[in-house]
Scaffold this active site. Structure first.
Site, PDB file in Angstrom:
ATOM      1  N   ASP A 124       0.868  -1.181   0.000  1.00  0.00           N
ATOM      2  CA  ASP A 124       0.000   0.000   0.000  1.00  0.00           C
ATOM      3  C   ASP A 124       0.904   1.229   0.000  1.00  0.00           C
ATOM      4  OD1 ASP A 124      -1.633   2.146   0.440  1.00  0.00           O
ATOM      5  OD2 ASP A 124      -2.723   1.254   2.133  1.00  0.00           O
ATOM      6  N   ASP A 144      -6.073   5.696   4.547  1.00  0.00           N
ATOM      7  CA  ASP A 144      -4.640   5.822   4.829  1.00  0.00           C
ATOM      8  C   ASP A 144      -4.228   5.285   6.200  1.00  0.00           C
ATOM      9  OD1 ASP A 144      -4.986   7.182   2.463  1.00  0.00           O
ATOM     10  OD2 ASP A 144      -3.513   8.718   2.935  1.00  0.00           O
ATOM     11  N   HIS A 198      -5.142  11.851  13.971  1.00  0.00           N
ATOM     12  CA  HIS A 198      -6.170  11.735  12.916  1.00  0.00           C
ATOM     13  C   HIS A 198      -7.344  10.854  13.321  1.00  0.00           C
ATOM     14  CE1 HIS A 198      -3.622  13.840  10.159  1.00  0.00           C
ATOM     15  NE2 HIS A 198      -2.657  12.949  10.259  1.00  0.00           N
ATOM     16  N   ASP A 240       2.675  18.871  13.904  1.00  0.00           N
ATOM     17  CA  ASP A 240       2.737  17.895  12.808  1.00  0.00           C
ATOM     18  C   ASP A 240       2.289  18.602  11.523  1.00  0.00           C
ATOM     19  OD1 ASP A 240       2.500  14.565  12.484  1.00  0.00           O
ATOM     20  OD2 ASP A 240       1.310  15.699  11.029  1.00  0.00           O
ATOM     21  N   HIS A 249       0.384  17.527   9.238  1.00  0.00           N
ATOM     22  CA  HIS A 249      -0.995  17.206   8.852  1.00  0.00           C
ATOM     23  C   HIS A 249      -1.983  17.806   9.846  1.00  0.00           C
ATOM     24  CE1 HIS A 249       1.424  13.856   7.078  1.00  0.00           C
ATOM     25  NE2 HIS A 249       0.629  14.092   6.040  1.00  0.00           N
ATOM     26  N   ASP A 295       6.981  15.457  10.686  1.00  0.00           N
ATOM     27  CA  ASP A 295       6.881  15.478   9.229  1.00  0.00           C
ATOM     28  C   ASP A 295       6.830  16.919   8.728  1.00  0.00           C
ATOM     29  OD1 ASP A 295       4.410  15.850  10.385  1.00  0.00           O
ATOM     30  OD2 ASP A 295       3.503  14.050   9.519  1.00  0.00           O
ATOM     31  N   TYR A 341       8.536  11.046   8.887  1.00  0.00           N
ATOM     32  CA  TYR A 341       8.772   9.882   8.032  1.00  0.00           C
ATOM     33  C   TYR A 341      10.116   9.888   7.328  1.00  0.00           C
ATOM     34  CZ  TYR A 341       3.988   9.707   9.339  1.00  0.00           C
ATOM     35  OH  TYR A 341       2.862   9.696  10.116  1.00  0.00           O
TER      36      TYR A 341
HETATM   37  C1  SS9 Z   1       0.850   9.083   1.145  1.00  0.00           C
HETATM   38  C2  SS9 Z   1      -0.412   9.601   1.762  1.00  0.00           C
HETATM   39  C3  SS9 Z   1      -0.432   9.317   3.208  1.00  0.00           C
HETATM   40  C4  SS9 Z   1      -1.590   9.825   5.249  1.00  0.00           C
HETATM   41  C5  SS9 Z   1      -0.605  10.534   6.073  1.00  0.00           C
HETATM   42  C6  SS9 Z   1      -0.875  10.378   7.528  1.00  0.00           C
HETATM   43  C7  SS9 Z   1       0.145  11.042   8.349  1.00  0.00           C
HETATM   44  C8  SS9 Z   1      -0.114  10.975   9.771  1.00  0.00           C
HETATM   45  N1  SS9 Z   1       1.332   9.926   0.100  1.00  0.00           N
HETATM   46  N2  SS9 Z   1      -1.440  10.040   3.849  1.00  0.00           N
HETATM   47  S1  SS9 Z   1       0.908  11.954  10.777  1.00  0.00           S
HETATM   48 ZN    ZN Z   2       1.609  13.978  10.010  1.00  0.00          ZN
END
Ligand code: SS9
Ligand code: ZN
Length: 688
Positions: free
Chosen positions: A20, A92, A135, A172, A174, A265, A305
């Site tokens: 994935d 995700d 999230h 973060d 996001h 991130d 990441y």
């Molecule tokens: C990959 C998309 C990932 C989810 C990211 C969740 C981060 C949590 N290009 N999207 S901190």
């Molecule tokens: Zn994040």
């Protein structure tokens, strides 16, 4: 009072079991490299190690629904096919037979950290956890998150310890929509998040992540979203948002506990964030939050990441929690146009809720007009990374420099016979002052020098300064016969070094303008109630507060919106903090000032006080030793409109010289059109 570190290797024991692309970046190594870096840098050993524990069902139910918990509870017994199918209902995220166990440990780690801080076992701390939490929603997993670690911790702290106000800072990259949904109608939890947004083009692509989502009902004003509409945000963009938005609001909110959704991130090199902030920015972000809530700060890992910038950023955060001075951030440029537009939009959306944002000028009346501005505003300059299209992960950046703490944290020079407070070294030197220095002093202080005690403490003061220069002592406090004389001595001495820069902060009235020089060797900011000294050039900044330095909110406005940006941009190698005679500064804000200024110059802060005015030696020394400043009174009274105006006028006059003072987008900046509000300006523009 130490720093807690909560970690359990068990949380590395789950991983993605199928292909994935969206989930492949969330790997167990995120945790192992972070922990190993803490060990390698000797930070782990300096922390109080707190065991993780599993959260109870009751604790998980503080935020999540029974149905959802029951669903997740079954995952350890599922086949691979069942797990895949269970996963499919969410976005995700992935499940694994051991993730439920780890998710309980992640929540439990956050709660253990909370307990350690709330009971006073430690001052602050960090929990290194997987899966992340911000999230996940009441009844749904999302974005690698299963249970909302930080949201549960906030509810837990309120319930178990009666904490009345919790600040959640989500740095973060996001948007923690799970945290937002959890507290959107709750005024006791202030949620702040900045996040990559790109006008809703970026995951999780929610309309409600935009700046106009300010909270609902009683919670209106207690949800702050800063959408980043471009990638490549840098240190100066992050700091601007702290100076001109988060910190003023946070001080006004006056939290009793600060929780950080500590995702990294948002650092350079991250494939998700694609931002350009250096890992050492997290030392500063942490430091800037550490004087809130009496220092009660719990950082809980979220994203991050890039397996190089993640551990570096974790180390920067933990080392700051431990009390080591942040390294200096050099070459802070101007915040970018897109960041300024976002900042302006958030400030205007929130101005009705926070008195610190209720500026006399510069902001439109409501976010409705701000919206028009945004769509009218030109796109910023930053989109492409470069012709070769380097991916974020291929980007290179220097490793953050080692942070060395001098052997002595704080030294004092006190008038004869007085004993220094515990933990401080006393300095007394019998050496003579340099003859040239004496001549210089004679020129300026003829009459005062007839008094034989006038010079008494100066040799010791100079010894202290020299030891600070050699990095043998981090900071210090001197009680002297005349602060202006002592100030001249110190500036004379350090000014001899070729490229020295001293940030001089004078609190209280009196003549200091004559010390100020325009060669850039000093930047002098004087905060007082007197309106006598006239501003001269860019290196002398007199701030006049009608209410004087005794007014907490006016003073904080000047400290956060003016002094901090100036100081960061100037990047001094020494901070000289002078309490002028009869300054009338109230104790609370003085300690905040002493605390916050230690983020500059690798913590080299020298405080000068005048004999007979040393009542504040004890509290000042304690803050210099690293104790957090006590919280300001709640509620903080609204600042006097004239004082807001005065600070704002200065800020806007100086912003062309000091770009970190900017807080509005250029295409819409009001400073070019002194007496027009932005709303008026837009009307003028659209008519013409
Ligand atoms: C990959 C998309 C990932 C989810 C990211 C969740 C981060 C949590 N290009 N999207 S901190
Ligand atoms: Zn994040």
């Amino acid at each position: 009072m130490g720093t807690a570190l909560v970690y359990d290797e068990e949380m590395t024991k789950y991983k993605l079991l199928w292909v994935d692309p969206a989930c492949k970046i969330e790997v167990p190594e995120r945790l192992t490299v972070s922990y190993e870096a803490l060990v390698k840098n000797g930070l782990c050993q300096r922390c109080v190690s707190i065991p993780a524990r599993e959260a109870t069902e009751a604790e998980i139910l503080l935020v999540h629904s029974e149905e959802y918990l029951e669903g997740v509870k079954k995952t350890p017994y599922m086949t691979l096919e069942d797990l895949k199918e269970f996963t499919l209902q969410y976005g995700d995220v992935y499940f694994h037979p051991n993730i439920y166990h780890c998710a309980k440990l992640a929540v439990g780690s956050a709660l253990q950290l909370c307990d350690s801080v709330m009971t006073g076992k430690v001052r602050n701390g960090m929990a290194l956890v997987r899966p992340p939490g911000h999230h996940s929603m009441r009844s749904a997993a999302s974005g690698f998150c299963v249970f909302n670690n930080v949201a549960i911790a906030a509810r837990y702290a309120k319930q178990k310890y009666g904490v009345k106000r919790v600040l959640i800072v989500d740095w973060d990259v996001h948007h923690g929509q799970g945290v937002q949904y959890c507290f959107e109608d709750d005024p006791s939890v202030l949620y702040f998040s900045w996040h990559r947004y790109e006008h809703q083009k970026f995951w999780p692509n929610l309309r409600e992540s935009d700046y106009d989502n300010v909270g609902k009902e009683d919670g209106a004003g207690f949800n702050i979203n800063v959408p980043w509409n471009k990638v490549g945000m840098k240190n100066s963009d992050y700091l601007s948002v702290f100076f001109h938005l988060l910190l003023p609001v946070a001080y006004e909110f006056c939290p009793e506990l600060v929780l950080v959704c500590a995702g990294f991130d948002s650092a350079i090199g991250d494939p998700e964030g694609e931002m350009c902030a250096s890992p050492d920015i997290f030392a500063h972000l942490t430091h800037l939050l550490m004087n809130l809530a009496g220092g009660k700060l719990c950082a809980v890992l979220e994203g991050g990441y890039n397996l190089t910038s993640l551990p570096q950023s974790v180390c920067q955060t933990v080392q700051t929690l431990l009390g080591d001075p942040p390294t200096r951030l050099s070459d802070l440029g101007a915040p970018c146009e897109s960041a300024l537009e976002s900042l302006q939009c958030v400030r205007s959306a929130h101005r009705q809720y926070w008195s610190c944002l209720r500026q006399a000028a510069g902001l439109p009346d409501s976010h409705v007009s701000a919206k028009r501005i945004r769509s009218a505003g030109g796109e910023g300059e930053r989109t492409e990374v470069g012709e070769e299209e380097k991916s974020a992960e291929e980007q290179a950046w220097p490793e953050p420099p080692q942070r060395v703490s001098p052997p002595v944290r704080c030294a004092l020079v006190l008038p004869g016979g007085e004993a220094p407070p515990d933990g401080c070294e006393q300095i007394s030197s019998r050496e003579e002052l340099h003859p040239l220095m004496l001549t210089k002093l004679r020129e300026h202080f003829q009459s005062e020098l007839d008094n034989c005690s006038a010079l008494a403490s100066l040799p010791s003061l100079m010894t202290l300064v020299e030891k600070m220069e050699k990095n043998e002592i981090r900071n210090g406090l001197a009680v002297v016969h005349s602060v202006t004389m002592a100030m001249m001595c110190v500036l004379q001495h350090v000014g001899d070094a070729p490229s020295s820069r001293t940030l001089v902060v004078c609190v209280g009235g009196g003549s200091v303008g004559s010390h100020a020089r325009e060669d850039g060797k000093t930047l002098t900011v004087q905060i007082s109630s007197e309106d006598t000294e006239k501003p001269t050039g860019k290196f002398y900044v007199p701030v006049h507060l009608k209410k004087g330095c005794g007014d907490a909110s006016g003073f904080m406005q000047a400290l956060l919106g003016l002094l901090l940006p100036l100081g960061y941009q100037y990047n001094p190698d020494l901070v000289l903090l002078v309490q002028m005679p009869n300054a009338g500064v109230c104790g609370g804000v003085w300690q905040q000032l002493v605390g916050v200024l230690q983020g500059f110059a690798q913590g080299h802060v020298l405080v000068l006080m005048q004999e007979g005015e040393q009542a504040r030696v004890g509290p000042t020394a304690s803050t210099l030793l690293g104790d957090p400043a006590p919280p300001l009174e709640h509620p903080l009274q609204a600042p006097l409109p004239e004082d807001v105006e005065a600070v704002e006028t200065l800020r806007s006059r100086l912003q062309s010289d000091w770009s970190l003072l900017q807080n509005t987008g250029e295409s819409t900046a009001s400073f070019q059109y002194e007496n027009q509000t932005i709303a008026e300006l837009k009307i003028t523009k659209s008519v013409s």
